[in-house]
Design a protein around this motif. Structure first.
Motif: not given
Length: 178
Positions: A11-13, A67-69, A77-81, A99-102
């Motif tokens: 789902e993510i990278y 720093f990583f997205n 889409e960027m959903i956190g960092g 942080w991560l989008g809710e």
């Protein structure tokens, strides 16, 4: 500028290329009272100008920072960092922030991302021996995340952070690189 891409799950990278196109995602996800309440440096409300300032700070790279997205594979889409910031000049100690989008909470994304960021930090900063996480005492979710990542609880730092006119206690966790 080239970007390094690291696969985390189906789902993510994560990648290390923050652009102007990410500012709407920063505004969208960081305009969250819970994220604001649990972080030391994210303003509320989070504006386009805040996103521009963050982008400028990352690009200027005045301090040793990785720093990583966090991005969705399907849409990019960027959903956190998540990032490491060196606390001393020889890169022996770093502090981790994330942080991560809710909408993506509770899906084990952050613990996987932190593991990968630690791995990258060890490769890029050869002298790194310690990574610290400072977590507000009420943030049990963040405590669980770092504990899953093998950070050890080291103690309570009383009145460590000043925010909203209050002095706030934080728990100190550390990951030791053997």
């Amino acid at each position: 500028m080239t970007s390094n891409r690291y696969e985390i799950s189906n789902e993510i990278y994560i990648d290390n290329l923050l652009t102007e196109n990410d500012i709407p995602s920063l505004v969208k996800y960081l305009n969250n009272p819970t994220i604001y309440a649990n972080t030391s440096h994210i303003p509320q409300p989070y504006t386009i100008k805040d996103g521009e300032n963050f982008l400028s700070a990352i690009k200027s790279n005045l301090e040793p920072t990785l720093f990583f997205n966090i991005r969705l594979n399907e849409t990019d889409e960027m959903i956190g960092g998540c990032g490491l910031q060196s606390l001393i000049k020889n890169d022996r100690i770093a502090e981790i922030g994330y942080w991560l989008g809710e909408p993506y909470w509770g899906r084990v994304f952050m613990s996987k991302v932190i593991g990968k960021v630690i791995e990258i930090g060890q490769i890029q900063w050869k002298n790194l021996v310690r990574i610290e996480a400072q977590i507000f005492t009420w943030n049990n979710g963040s405590r669980r995340v770092v504990e899953k990542c093998h950070f050890a609880y080291e103690g309570l730092l009383r009145k460590r952070v000043h925010k909203n006119g209050q002095d706030i206690d934080v728990y100190l966790y550390a990951y030791i690189i053997e």
